[in-house]
Design an enzyme around this catalytic site. Structure first.
Site, PDB file in Angstrom:
ATOM      1  N   TRP A   1       0.823  -1.220   0.000  1.00 21.58           N
ATOM      2  CA  TRP A   1       0.000   0.000   0.000  1.00 21.58           C
ATOM      3  C   TRP A   1       0.852   1.263   0.000  1.00 21.58           C
ATOM      4  O   TRP A   1       0.560   2.211  -0.729  1.00 21.58           O
ATOM      5  CB  TRP A   1      -0.999  -0.007   1.162  1.00 21.58           C
ATOM      6  CG  TRP A   1      -2.080  -1.019   0.928  1.00 21.58           C
ATOM      7  CD1 TRP A   1      -2.325  -2.145   1.657  1.00 21.58           C
ATOM      8  CD2 TRP A   1      -3.041  -1.028  -0.155  1.00 21.58           C
ATOM      9  NE1 TRP A   1      -3.375  -2.846   1.103  1.00 21.58           N
ATOM     10  CE2 TRP A   1      -3.836  -2.197   0.009  1.00 21.58           C
ATOM     11  CE3 TRP A   1      -3.316  -0.184  -1.227  1.00 21.58           C
ATOM     12  CZ2 TRP A   1      -4.875  -2.522  -0.868  1.00 21.58           C
ATOM     13  CZ3 TRP A   1      -4.354  -0.514  -2.101  1.00 21.58           C
ATOM     14  CH2 TRP A   1      -5.116  -1.659  -1.921  1.00 21.58           C
TER      15      TRP A   1
ATOM     16  N   ASP B   1      -1.581   6.685   6.066  1.00 26.54           N
ATOM     17  CA  ASP B   1      -2.670   5.821   5.603  1.00 26.54           C
ATOM     18  C   ASP B   1      -3.012   4.875   6.756  1.00 26.54           C
ATOM     19  O   ASP B   1      -2.213   4.009   7.113  1.00 26.54           O
ATOM     20  CB  ASP B   1      -2.184   5.037   4.373  1.00 26.54           C
ATOM     21  CG  ASP B   1      -3.236   4.073   3.831  1.00 26.54           C
ATOM     22  OD1 ASP B   1      -4.309   3.927   4.452  1.00 26.54           O
ATOM     23  OD2 ASP B   1      -2.975   3.462   2.766  1.00 26.54           O
TER      24      ASP B   1
ATOM     25  N   LYS C   1     -12.601  -1.389   6.062  1.00 24.52           N
ATOM     26  CA  LYS C   1     -11.833  -2.311   6.882  1.00 24.52           C
ATOM     27  C   LYS C   1     -12.346  -2.237   8.317  1.00 24.52           C
ATOM     28  O   LYS C   1     -12.878  -3.188   8.832  1.00 24.52           O
ATOM     29  CB  LYS C   1     -10.343  -1.966   6.852  1.00 24.52           C
ATOM     30  CG  LYS C   1      -9.763  -1.709   5.460  1.00 24.52           C
ATOM     31  CD  LYS C   1      -9.599  -2.948   4.638  1.00 24.52           C
ATOM     32  CE  LYS C   1      -9.254  -2.729   3.173  1.00 24.52           C
ATOM     33  NZ  LYS C   1      -8.118  -1.901   2.854  1.00 24.52           N
TER      34      LYS C   1
HETATM   35  C1  LIG Z   1      -7.525  -1.393   1.512  1.00 23.29           C
HETATM   36  C2  LIG Z   1      -6.427  -0.418   1.639  1.00 23.29           C
HETATM   37  C3  LIG Z   1      -6.264   0.646   0.728  1.00 23.29           C
HETATM   38  C4  LIG Z   1      -7.134   0.814  -0.490  1.00 23.29           C
HETATM   39  O1  LIG Z   1      -8.399   1.184  -0.132  1.00 23.29           O
HETATM   40  P1  LIG Z   1      -9.481   1.538  -1.265  1.00 23.29           P
HETATM   41  O2  LIG Z   1     -10.573   2.104  -0.420  1.00 23.29           O
HETATM   42  O3  LIG Z   1      -9.830   0.251  -1.929  1.00 23.29           O
HETATM   43  O4  LIG Z   1      -8.893   2.508  -2.178  1.00 23.29           O
HETATM   44  C5  LIG Z   1      -5.234   1.533   0.938  1.00 23.29           C
HETATM   45  N1  LIG Z   1      -4.412   1.411   1.990  1.00 23.29           N
HETATM   46  C6  LIG Z   1      -4.535   0.408   2.883  1.00 23.29           C
HETATM   47  C7  LIG Z   1      -3.589   0.335   4.041  1.00 23.29           C
HETATM   48  C8  LIG Z   1      -5.547  -0.539   2.742  1.00 23.29           C
HETATM   49  O5  LIG Z   1      -5.683  -1.522   3.634  1.00 23.29           O
END
Ligand SMILES: *Cc1c(COP(=O)(O)O)cnc(C)c1O
Length: 369
Positions: A107, A181, A205
């Protein structure tokens, strides 16, 4: 609740979209056709109606209290997922300058790749301070070896690499705004928001439904976007419009609010954080106590939300997945980049479910070891 009405819920270890608390789904179900006695569903009303605005205001104030977000931060409820923020961040903050990025997995690397598009256009520079790739992203490069810029506009990292199961618990100590993030670990443990310039997280998540991304940005970082930043990705514009530059993801926003209510009822982030730690400790202990299961991540960076593990004999992977599914334990397949298994144990995954998983793992080991 009587046995007759207790819904059957299967232990679900999906990495995302992921388990949503049963009570939240029941509440949404009860309000589906007739919300607050209006004879309409939340999905069917104007995002500008005062009834809907009340939902958004309540969701924001709950999130502020759960995370103890200071007043000098703006909270945005946007669309496009965490992935669109990979582009929005440089568009809002790079502005022909330099930015530092730490690479710790899939990511953070995706964020780097998007930022580098602007560097290619000559609109700024992207400096990768260090990469954990040499260790296959099982470890974080030591911070004294990071190649930091003198003049970075911001420092970006991913607090929890969902695929590799690698989590950075302490915010890096750098002198520039930290952009993080937190898609897969937001609200899982208490954090000090004031240490960050911006926190962002896709909702699917640890919050609830897909379709929503939360951005928490310190107000002094607004008003720096490039002229050509698309309006919908411009944080300053979205802040002025209270995240309603266009029609927001109204139902996801409503559901996120219900999840915040639920989390408050569980005792908030500190209380859920203790349970999360228990869940993770139980799983890692089971893995470490056996020669049959393995997790390769350096101990101090092991994620409390995503626990990947491999079998000593990977020809048994398929059998493990088939038998676990038969036993009613869903979505344990690891990400294709890492292989093996992965149990995602977000807030809505109970300790009881993790205990069931551990029992299954121990039985499986006895049978096949
Ligand atoms: C799932 C995830 C993403 C991507 O998320 P989207 O909403 O599908 O764009 C980005 N960073 C992390 C750490 C993730 O777990």
């Amino acid at each position: 609740m009587s046995e007759h009405t207790a819904p059957h819920r299967t232990p679900n270890f999906s990495a995302g979209p992921a388990t949503i608390p049963t009570e939240v789904l029941q509440r949404a179900q009860s309000e589906m056709l007739d919300w607050q006695g209006r004879g309409v569903s939340v999905m069917e009303v104007s995002h500008r109606s005062k009834e809907y605005i009340a939902i958004t205001e309540k969701a924001e104030s709950k999130l502020r209290s759960l995370m103890d977000i200071p007043d000098n931060y703006k909270v945005l409820f946007l669309q496009g997922g965490a992935s669109l923020q990979f582009s929005a961040i440089p568009l809002n903050l790079l502005n022909n300058g330099r930015a530092d990025y730490l690479s710790t997995g899939t990511w953070s690397d995706k964020a780097i790749k998007e930022a580098k598009r602007y560097a290619k256009l000559g609109l700024g520079e992207v400096n990768v301070v260090a990469s954990g790739k040499q260790s296959n992203f099982t470890d974080v490069p030591a911070s004294d070896e990071w190649n930091l810029s003198d003049d970075a506009k911001y420092f970006h990292y991913c607090a929890n690499e969902t695929i590799h199961g690698l989590q950075i618990f302490e915010p890096p100590k750098v002198d520039v705004p930290l952009i993080v993030d937190m898609s897969s670990n937001i609200l899982s443990q208490p954090i000090d928001v004031s240490k960050f310039g911006m926190i962002y997280a896709g909702a699917q998540k640890n919050i609830g439904p897909a379709g929503l991304v939360i951005v928490i940005i310190r107000k002094d970082l607004l008003n720096q976007a490039s002229d050509w930043c698309p309006l919908l990705m411009n944080y300053t514009h979205q802040a002025e419009k209270e995240s309603m530059s266009n029609t927001p993801a109204t139902y996801s926003w409503y559901l996120a609010g219900l999840v915040f209510d639920w989390l408050e009822e569980q005792g908030g982030v500190e209380a859920i954080g203790k349970i999360n730690q228990q869940k993770a400790d139980l799983l890692y202990q089971t893995i470490d106590d056996s020669n049959f299961y393995n997790n390769p991540v350096a101990k101090q960076y092991r994620s409390i939300m995503n626990v990947p593990f491999t079998l000593a004999d990977d020809s048994l992977d398929k059998v493990f997945l088939e038998e676990s599914e038969k036993a009613g334990l869903l979505h344990l397949k690891g990400h294709r980049d890492v292989g093996g298994m992965r149990a995602s144990i977000y807030n809505a995954v109970s300790l009881e479910w993790v205990e069931q998983l551990v029992d299954f793992m121990q039985d499986f080991e006895k049978k096949y070891a």
